[in-house]
Scaffold this active site. Structure first.
Site, mmCIF file in Angstrom:
data_model
loop_
_atom_site.group_PDB
_atom_site.id
_atom_site.type_symbol
_atom_site.label_atom_id
_atom_site.label_comp_id
_atom_site.label_asym_id
_atom_site.label_seq_id
_atom_site.Cartn_x
_atom_site.Cartn_y
_atom_site.Cartn_z
ATOM 1 N N TRP A 1 59.615 -63.424 73.940
ATOM 2 C CA TRP A 1 60.786 -63.166 73.099
ATOM 3 C C TRP A 1 60.749 -63.986 71.820
ATOM 4 C CZ3 TRP A 1 65.837 -66.136 73.341
ATOM 5 C CH2 TRP A 1 65.663 -67.419 73.860
ATOM 6 N N TRP B 1 57.958 -59.860 80.005
ATOM 7 C CA TRP B 1 58.176 -61.244 79.605
ATOM 8 C C TRP B 1 56.948 -61.779 78.873
ATOM 9 C CZ3 TRP B 1 61.682 -64.113 78.112
ATOM 10 C CH2 TRP B 1 61.544 -65.503 78.043
ATOM 11 N N GLU C 1 64.663 -71.912 82.406
ATOM 12 C CA GLU C 1 63.942 -71.131 83.405
ATOM 13 C C GLU C 1 63.894 -71.738 84.798
ATOM 14 O OE1 GLU C 1 60.274 -70.514 81.385
ATOM 15 O OE2 GLU C 1 61.117 -69.000 80.045
ATOM 16 N N GLU D 1 55.676 -78.004 72.326
ATOM 17 C CA GLU D 1 56.820 -77.455 73.045
ATOM 18 C C GLU D 1 57.795 -78.540 73.462
ATOM 19 O OE1 GLU D 1 57.330 -73.989 76.350
ATOM 20 O OE2 GLU D 1 55.741 -75.457 76.657
#
Length: 757
Positions: A388, A436, A520, A671
């Site tokens: 996404w 995904w 998540e 990240e």
């Protein structure tokens, strides 16, 4: 005599660490610099043009990993992974005693070291004096991947020996061996994958400075070389191959040299080894003279370019033009790309940071194609798959600055609509169910088996896709595009949500059950608020798009959107992360996703009190349940603070998004601060969104772009300008300054030139 004087002038310029063809002023906020202090903890950058790439190396001369857009290895039993193409950047130099690329890189041996990533010119330049015993050589290497010709790259080695004698140079294509270990990620459960990694002698832990925690399973795929060759007389190399079980590709190399007058031409021979294809040159050099060697490279793949013969013709043409001409064309193209910009007055470090993020977004995107942006760009991290991030993080950052590049990202979803429809049908739903983890070429689901449950449930991606399609239409006003490309995607996503929701007859509401939250670790929850909110917006968008096109909407879209449950606590006067029955008590890398309700393309409508309460809870959750937070959360907290008019807090979280996440020396984003998963383009996109939509208060709305919130200006800034942005085919400068009372004011100035981006 004049020619020898010219070479002396070149040498004098090189002594200052410059080359005559790059003596041009580059603003300091466009430069990222590596010095000797960075050599021990060097996090490499890469050069790319959206089509192919090369990683940087500390010397500037080593063959490094290189990738091509959506060229994937489809080995059976595995998920798709980006195939390494032959490394094209390598040039080695033998000074009579040792090879440059094979000696230890120490400050004593590599003196006056300086490597500069010039983001304004898209060029990496490395200089140093290599001292090897009684021999020394001044080295200058400059490399670019052309923005003017997407099939072209080039590197120039300028060499000034401080001795006389015989030397050798090698210009190679590095033919990478297959991966040392292969893991069948399409088949292995989590426990099986962990056991297989351990059995291989590896571990799923980050290794400083630049090895991601999941590197053992994120290794690149293989390109199989079908044929290769070269010509010493023509000074050329070529390869033809294919990604394993994938598409065909090709590369070609041509070498050109510039020698001082009176120098005999080098003796050239072709060398083949199992892992290298090499042009070796032998020549005699004289102390203090300057020698230049140019290596031109062309690349192509099935569906992009004409193959090996065409590449060979292109590289010969490039050599005829010469390095300076091609570099100037490349720089001119980058300068055009930088015409739209984000300009901060009064904060040079932040200006440099935003230029770095824009640079990485630009070199990973293409104009007028249907190729997406992988989560970590031209790297094997996250296996080159499309998340996404493409629609919610990267696309909004490009939309107003570079709409043609943003368009490519939404066109990818149209191009792969068939795969999304097939996946929905196979899962028992209607419409389109986007994966995904999507393959960047075919759009098929490529999620590793150990994450299948998450992939089946982290379904907010479908709403994210539809919202991006609508945002493109709103920003451009292109109704023809909407009818032919955007509408089919939006309609199919709405049909998916109709088949995915559940109606609770007792509560008289629609719900979305068994989902994975964007946070998540919550992997099977009911009524994740962010998921329900974006699904509701996607359904409303479908009705709006039908109205624009004069079509009849499905009445269920409005009915479900109106009745879709968004968990809310009246007692605390704020939204909940999930339905009230879900305990919110896990240590995660976000703590809470409530800040994401302010994500600009969603921007869930709520009172200022609720917005403040949501923000306060998100901060509380980060302090109490946050664990090595994700950079994407930092940027959303900054946007959230800006919507509340809190300029100091917005600036604090903007700075927090830099500290620990921007890896030196080239501001590569990771990240988290510790997992070293680099080149995370979603964080770059989110950082840029802070400026376009956060501090400005702008949103892409029904009339194009509207000021929905008052602008804010951090105390350290004098002004913020969104320069040369595109709104429905017109271009504007949007500037935020302070009035006499110190209140931030936004001014929009129409520019009188055609939008050609």
């Amino acid at each position: 005599m004049q020619a020898r004087l010219l070479f002396r002038q070149v040498f004098l310029v090189l002594g200052l660490g410059l080359a005559p063809w790059i003596v041009r002023a580059t603003p300091a906020d466009f430069e990222l610099v590596a010095t000797p202090a960075d050599l021990a903890a060097y996090f490499p950058t890469y050069l790319a043009n959206g089509y192919f790439s090369t990683m940087s190396s500390r010397r500037g001369t080593r063959a490094t990993h290189a990738f091509m857009v959506a060229l994937m290895d489809y080995t059976p039993g595995d998920v798709s992974r980006p195939a390494l193409i032959p490394g094209w950047s390598g040039i080695d130099y033998f000074d009579g005693n040792a090879w440059l690329n094979r000696v230890s890189l120490t400050p004593a041996a590599f003196r006056d070291y300086r490597q500069v990533l010039d983001m304004h010119a898209g060029t990496l330049t490395t200089r140093y004096r290599w001292v090897n015993g009684d021999r020394g050589s001044d080295i200058l290497v400059s490399t670019f991947v052309s923005q003017a010709d997407p099939h072209l790259a080039a590197t120039r080695l300028t060499l000034t020996p401080r001795f006389s004698g015989a030397v050798r140079l090698e210009f190679s294509l590095r033919l990478w061996p297959p991966p040392a270990y292969r893991f069948a990620l399409a088949r292995l459960t989590l426990a099986q994958m962990q056991a297989a990694v351990a059995a291989s002698g590896q571990s799923l832990h980050a290794v400083a400075p630049a090895t991601a925690d999941r590197a053992p399973i994120w290794y690149p795929g293989q390109t199989v070389i079908d044929a290769s060759g070269g010509s010493a007389r023509r000074r050329m190399l070529w390869v033809r191959g294919h990604a394993r079980h994938g598409l065909a590709m090709a590369e070609a190399v041509a070498v050109r040299f510039g020698l001082p007058p009176g120098t005999p031409p080098p003796v050239t021979r072709l060398v083949r080894t199992p892992h290298r294809l090499v042009l070796e040159m032998r020549l005699e050099v004289r102390k203090g003279e300057t020698y230049t060697f140019d290596k031109f490279v062309t690349a192509s793949r099935a569906g992009w370019g004409g193959g090996a013969r065409t590449d060979a013709a292109l590289v010969r043409a490039a050599r005829r033009k010469g390095f300076i001409v091609l570099h100037d064309q490349h720089v001119a193209a980058w300068h055009r790309l930088w015409r739209p910009d984000i300009v901060i007055s009064g904060d040079p470090p932040m200006q440099r940071a935003v230029h770095a993020d824009l640079f990485y977004l630009l070199e990973n995107s293409t104009a007028d194609t249907a190729w997406p942006m992988a989560a970590c760009g031209f790297s094997p991290n996250y296996l080159g798959h499309v998340f996404w991030d493409n629609d919610s993080w990267d696309f909004p950052a490009l939309l107003l600055l570079h709409p043609r590049r943003a368009k490519s990202l939404v066109m990818f979803r149209y191009r792969t609509l068939g795969a999304a429809k097939a996946r929905a049908k196979a899962s028992g739903f209607r419409g389109a169910m986007y994966p995904w983890e999507a393959d960047p070429e075919y759009g098929t689901d490529q999620t590793p088996r150990f994450a299948w449950r998450n992939a089946a449930r982290e379904i907010h991606v479908n709403a994210d896709v539809a919202i991006a399609q609508w945002q493109y239409y709103l920003a451009t006003g292109d109704k023809t595009w909407l009818r032919h490309y955007g509408w089919p995607v939006i309609r199919a996503v709405a049909r998916f949500w109709v088949s995915r929701v559940t109606y609770d007859t007792a509560a008289h509401r629609y719900e979305i059950l068994h989902v994975v939250s964007p946070d998540e670790d919550y992997d099977d929850v009911d009524n994740d608020t962010f998921t329900n909110a974006v699904a509701r917006k996607a359904l409303r968008i479908a009705g709006q798009a039908a109205h624009v096109l004069g079509l009849a909407p499905d009445p269920r879209w409005a009915r479900i959107a109106a009745g879709l449950y968004l968990p809310y606590s009246r007692q605390q006067n704020r939204y909940l992360d999930f339905g009230a029955g879900v305990a919110h008590d896990r240590k995660t890398w976000m703590g809470s996703t409530l800040a994401w309700l302010a994500y600009p393309p969603l921007d869930l409508h709520m009172s200022e009190t609720v917005r403040r309460n949501d923000f306060d809870f998100a901060l509380h959750a980060l302090r109490t349940n946050g664990d090595d937070p994700n950079d994407m959360l930092m940027v959303m907290l900054s946007v959230n603070a800006a919507t509340l008019g809190d300029a100091p807090a917005a600036y604090h979280w903007l700075q927090r998004s830099v500290v620990g996440f921007d890896k030196p020396p080239f501001d590569v984003r990771s990240e988290t601060a510790t997992n070293d998963t680099g080149y995370l383009l979603s964080a770059s996109g989110g950082f840029v969104q802070n400026f376009i939509y956060g501090f400005s208060g702008l949103r892409v709305e029904g009339t194009g772009v509207e000021a929905v919130y008052p602008p804010v200006l951090p105390p350290v800034w004098r002004a913020l300008t969104l320069r040369d942005i595109a709104i429905r085919g017109k271009r504007y400068d949007i500037t935020i300054t302070r009035d006499a009372a110190g209140v931030a004011q936004l001014q929009r100035t129409r520019l009188e030139h055609v939008d050609d981006r």
